[in-house]
Write a protein that holds these residues in place. Structure first.
Motif, PDB file in Angstrom:
ATOM      1  N   GLY A   1      65.636 -64.812 -40.696  1.00 41.58           N
ATOM      2  CA  GLY A   1      64.566 -64.692 -39.662  1.00 41.58           C
ATOM      3  C   GLY A   1      64.502 -66.010 -38.862  1.00 41.58           C
ATOM      4  N   LEU A   2      64.152 -66.113 -37.696  1.00 39.01           N
ATOM      5  CA  LEU A   2      64.166 -67.053 -36.917  1.00 39.01           C
ATOM      6  C   LEU A   2      62.828 -67.555 -36.602  1.00 39.01           C
ATOM      7  N   PRO A   3      62.769 -68.951 -36.155  1.00 44.20           N
ATOM      8  CA  PRO A   3      61.336 -69.477 -35.955  1.00 44.20           C
ATOM      9  C   PRO A   3      60.783 -68.894 -35.195  1.00 44.20           C
ATOM     10  N   GLU A   4      59.348 -68.721 -35.300  1.00 44.03           N
ATOM     11  CA  GLU A   4      58.322 -68.042 -34.515  1.00 44.03           C
ATOM     12  C   GLU A   4      58.021 -68.727 -33.257  1.00 44.03           C
ATOM     13  N   ASP A   5      58.203 -70.145 -33.290  1.00 43.20           N
ATOM     14  CA  ASP A   5      57.971 -70.936 -32.295  1.00 43.20           C
ATOM     15  C   ASP A   5      58.937 -70.827 -31.032  1.00 43.20           C
ATOM     16  N   MET A   6      60.022 -70.097 -31.301  1.00 39.36           N
ATOM     17  CA  MET A   6      61.420 -70.180 -30.325  1.00 39.36           C
ATOM     18  C   MET A   6      60.784 -69.688 -29.173  1.00 39.36           C
ATOM     19  N   GLU A   7      60.417 -70.320 -27.968  1.00 42.48           N
ATOM     20  CA  GLU A   7      59.898 -69.796 -26.687  1.00 42.48           C
ATOM     21  C   GLU A   7      60.901 -69.161 -25.871  1.00 42.48           C
ATOM     22  N   MET A   8      61.527 -68.046 -26.274  1.00 39.98           N
ATOM     23  CA  MET A   8      62.444 -67.445 -25.556  1.00 39.98           C
ATOM     24  C   MET A   8      62.007 -65.972 -25.478  1.00 39.98           C
ATOM     25  N   GLU A   9      62.301 -65.195 -24.327  1.00 47.41           N
ATOM     26  CA  GLU A   9      61.986 -63.654 -24.453  1.00 47.41           C
ATOM     27  C   GLU A   9      63.051 -62.944 -25.268  1.00 47.41           C
ATOM     28  N   LEU A  10      62.633 -61.948 -25.978  1.00 48.46           N
ATOM     29  CA  LEU A  10      63.644 -61.234 -26.717  1.00 48.46           C
ATOM     30  C   LEU A  10      64.345 -60.337 -25.919  1.00 48.46           C
ATOM     31  N   VAL A  11      65.580 -60.192 -26.448  1.00 46.55           N
ATOM     32  CA  VAL A  11      66.417 -58.975 -25.833  1.00 46.55           C
ATOM     33  C   VAL A  11      66.608 -57.877 -27.229  1.00 46.55           C
ATOM     34  N   GLU A  12      66.061 -56.822 -27.200  1.00 43.41           N
ATOM     35  CA  GLU A  12      66.214 -56.040 -28.313  1.00 43.41           C
ATOM     36  C   GLU A  12      66.671 -54.535 -28.062  1.00 43.41           C
ATOM     37  N   PRO A  13      67.814 -54.422 -27.578  1.00 45.42           N
ATOM     38  CA  PRO A  13      68.419 -53.203 -27.345  1.00 45.42           C
ATOM     39  C   PRO A  13      68.380 -52.133 -28.358  1.00 45.42           C
ATOM     40  N   LEU A  14      68.422 -52.276 -29.431  1.00 45.50           N
ATOM     41  CA  LEU A  14      68.389 -51.356 -30.618  1.00 45.50           C
ATOM     42  C   LEU A  14      67.309 -50.970 -31.161  1.00 45.50           C
ATOM     43  N   LYS A  15      66.029 -51.519 -30.806  1.00 50.86           N
ATOM     44  CA  LYS A  15      64.914 -51.313 -31.329  1.00 50.86           C
ATOM     45  C   LYS A  15      64.333 -49.914 -31.807  1.00 50.86           C
ATOM     46  N   LEU A  16      64.732 -49.021 -30.819  1.00 47.33           N
ATOM     47  CA  LEU A  16      64.245 -47.588 -31.002  1.00 47.33           C
ATOM     48  C   LEU A  16      65.198 -46.774 -31.743  1.00 47.33           C
ATOM     49  N   LEU A  17      66.315 -47.192 -32.363  1.00 52.47           N
ATOM     50  CA  LEU A  17      67.542 -46.680 -32.861  1.00 52.47           C
ATOM     51  C   LEU A  17      67.090 -46.580 -34.673  1.00 52.47           C
ATOM     52  N   TYR A  18      67.633 -45.496 -35.141  1.00 55.04           N
ATOM     53  CA  TYR A  18      67.755 -45.569 -36.786  1.00 55.04           C
ATOM     54  C   TYR A  18      69.230 -46.037 -37.072  1.00 55.04           C
ATOM     55  N   LYS A  19      69.308 -46.613 -38.140  1.00 52.06           N
ATOM     56  CA  LYS A  19      70.543 -47.022 -38.754  1.00 52.06           C
ATOM     57  C   LYS A  19      71.701 -46.240 -38.120  1.00 52.06           C
ATOM     58  N   ASP A  20      71.766 -44.880 -38.588  1.00 52.65           N
ATOM     59  CA  ASP A  20      72.793 -43.908 -38.505  1.00 52.65           C
ATOM     60  C   ASP A  20      73.348 -43.820 -36.878  1.00 52.65           C
ATOM     61  N   GLU A  21      72.027 -44.087 -36.180  1.00 47.79           N
ATOM     62  CA  GLU A  21      72.353 -44.122 -34.546  1.00 47.79           C
ATOM     63  C   GLU A  21      73.160 -45.342 -34.281  1.00 47.79           C
ATOM     64  N   VAL A  22      72.791 -46.517 -34.888  1.00 45.01           N
ATOM     65  CA  VAL A  22      73.379 -47.757 -34.537  1.00 45.01           C
ATOM     66  C   VAL A  22      74.960 -47.727 -34.926  1.00 45.01           C
ATOM     67  N   ARG A  23      74.982 -47.209 -36.072  1.00 44.73           N
ATOM     68  CA  ARG A  23      76.475 -46.845 -36.510  1.00 44.73           C
ATOM     69  C   ARG A  23      77.306 -46.259 -35.181  1.00 44.73           C
ATOM     70  N   VAL A  24      76.658 -45.129 -34.868  1.00 42.69           N
ATOM     71  CA  VAL A  24      77.552 -44.421 -33.777  1.00 42.69           C
ATOM     72  C   VAL A  24      77.646 -45.175 -32.399  1.00 42.69           C
ATOM     73  N   VAL A  25      76.618 -45.912 -32.225  1.00 45.41           N
ATOM     74  CA  VAL A  25      76.879 -46.823 -31.056  1.00 45.41           C
ATOM     75  C   VAL A  25      77.837 -47.857 -31.226  1.00 45.41           C
ATOM     76  N   GLY A  26      78.035 -48.275 -32.379  1.00 43.84           N
ATOM     77  CA  GLY A  26      78.839 -49.361 -32.830  1.00 43.84           C
ATOM     78  C   GLY A  26      80.444 -48.771 -32.697  1.00 43.84           C
ATOM     79  N   LYS A  27      80.372 -47.543 -33.295  1.00 45.06           N
ATOM     80  CA  LYS A  27      81.790 -47.128 -33.059  1.00 45.06           C
ATOM     81  C   LYS A  27      82.252 -46.802 -31.691  1.00 45.06           C
ATOM     82  N   ALA A  28      81.397 -46.412 -31.020  1.00 42.08           N
ATOM     83  CA  ALA A  28      81.587 -46.093 -29.468  1.00 42.08           C
ATOM     84  C   ALA A  28      81.876 -47.211 -28.559  1.00 42.08           C
ATOM     85  N   LEU A  29      81.314 -48.595 -29.349  1.00 40.57           N
ATOM     86  CA  LEU A  29      81.717 -49.695 -28.569  1.00 40.57           C
ATOM     87  C   LEU A  29      83.154 -50.439 -29.061  1.00 40.57           C
ATOM     88  N   GLY A  30      83.551 -49.451 -30.021  1.00 36.08           N
ATOM     89  CA  GLY A  30      84.840 -49.881 -30.609  1.00 36.08           C
ATOM     90  C   GLY A  30      85.128 -50.965 -31.633  1.00 36.08           C
TER      91      GLY A  30
END
Ligand code: XMP
Length: 327
Positions: free
Chosen positions: A165-194
């Motif tokens: 868990g990272l510090p909450e006061d880190m003042e950086m905008e977040l990049v969270e490209p997987l935030k709408l995926l379920y775990k099984d979908e993340v795995r399929v994407v990971g495979k597709a990425l090689g």
């Protein structure tokens, strides 16, 4: 850009390579639009979610992504090496590798209380990550491997005892490209990425790693024995097909010894406790029945090959009443 954290009902489940490729293309466009020519920082643990985020970002922005892999000395055998191999050597990633083993193990020396151990590991992780990010300049974004269940169950496992868990006061905008995926979908994407199967189909591994399996106060020799015994268990599960079937399996090593004999001499050693469980959501778990010949082979190998271990025990306790981890 995914403006909010609600998965639209119309969103197709990303379960085929074609859909994964379409998802990847869309995300690559969105990430480039969000990030422009700025730099992005990512804590890369080598777990499924952070690995897939890393691969996706490397595809989108290459060396504008800076990955920091903190080895807290509590990784399983070969894990940090694999992160370096896959990301630095394979994908030419901008990877900062920090071997912080001594820092963590020195702080943990003599600490037996499980909650204290978790806190030390969690806090030190943040400190190391902070120090490393402080050395880098011009970082504008922080990438995270947040997935949809993390958002849905923000009071769940990850939130209440996750390390990393990272510090909450880190003042950086977040990049969270997987935030709408379920775990099984993340795995399929990971495979597709090689990414390699070993990484994409990894079993869950707690943030504090082997720290919660080297029971009581961690010592380097017992941690080493645990890591070797765990590697043997994984190898044998791979060989007999159980690795594809069992949700989570591992070894725990308590901090007491029993008497034994080796080479006709008294040999005091620790027991290795084998645990293999199946579950859907980690809230309850059942016990996998391991064939006796496999158990005998595991026992034989661990007691012969691992210095310091002289017995192998099997944990038959479902959850409840036992939690999955021992600490
Ligand atoms: P328990 O032991 O509570 O574990 O039955 C349920 C699941 O959570 C994992 N676990 C953790 N995961 N950080 C994590 O990221 C932790 O501190 C932690 N503790 C337990 C455990 O391995 C199991 O999959």
């Amino acid at each position: 850009m995914q403006q909010n954290n609600v998965r639209p009902e119309s969103m197709e489940r990303v379960v085929t390579p074609e859909l994964a490729n379409a998802f990847i293309e869309e995300q690559v466009r969105e990430i480039r639009a969000q990030v422009g020519d700025k730099k992005v920082l990512l804590a890369l643990s080598g777990g499924v979610d952070s690995s897939v985020v890393a691969a996706l970002l490397i595809k989108a922005i290459g060396k504008q992504l800076v990955c920091v892999h903190v080895n807290h000395g509590l990784m399983r055998k070969g894990e940090s090496e694999q992160v370096i191999e896959v990301f630095r050597n394979g994908l030419d990633a901008n990877l900062v590798y920090v071997d912080a083993t001594d820092r963590f193990l020195d702080l943990l020396a003599g600490v037996a209380d499980p909650e204290k151990k978790r806190k030390i590991i969690g806090n030190e992780f943040i400190k190391v990550f902070d120090e490393e990010s402080g050395k880098l300049s011009g970082i504008s974004f922080l990438a995270q491997g947040t997935i949809y269940p993390d958002i849905l169950e923000s009071h769940g496992v990850k939130a209440h005892h996750n390390v990393g868990g990272l510090p909450e006061d880190m003042e950086m905008e977040l990049v969270e490209p997987l935030k709408l995926l379920y775990k099984d979908e993340v795995r399929v994407v990971g495979k597709a990425l090689g990414l390699p199967d070993e990484m994409v189909f990894r079993q869950p591994f707690p943030g504090p790693g082997l720290g919660v399996r080297c029971l009581g106060a961690i010592t380097r020799d017992r941690l080493h024995a645990l890591r070797e015994a765990d590697a043997i268990l994984r190898e044998e599960f791979d060989k007999c097909g159980l690795a594809d079937k069992v949700w989570q399996y591992f070894v725990a090593v308590p901090d007491f010894k029993s008497v034994g004999v080796r080479d006709n001499k008294r040999y005091e050693g620790w027991p290795a406790i084998v645990r293999a469980v199946n579950t859907v959501d980690a809230m309850t778990a059942t016990i996998e029945e391991i064939p006796y010949d496999v158990l005998h082979r595991i026992t034989d190998r661990i007691t012969h090959e691992v210095e310091g271990i002289n017995r192998v025990l099997l944990d038959l306790t479902p959850k409840p009443i036992g939690t999955i981890e021992w600490e």
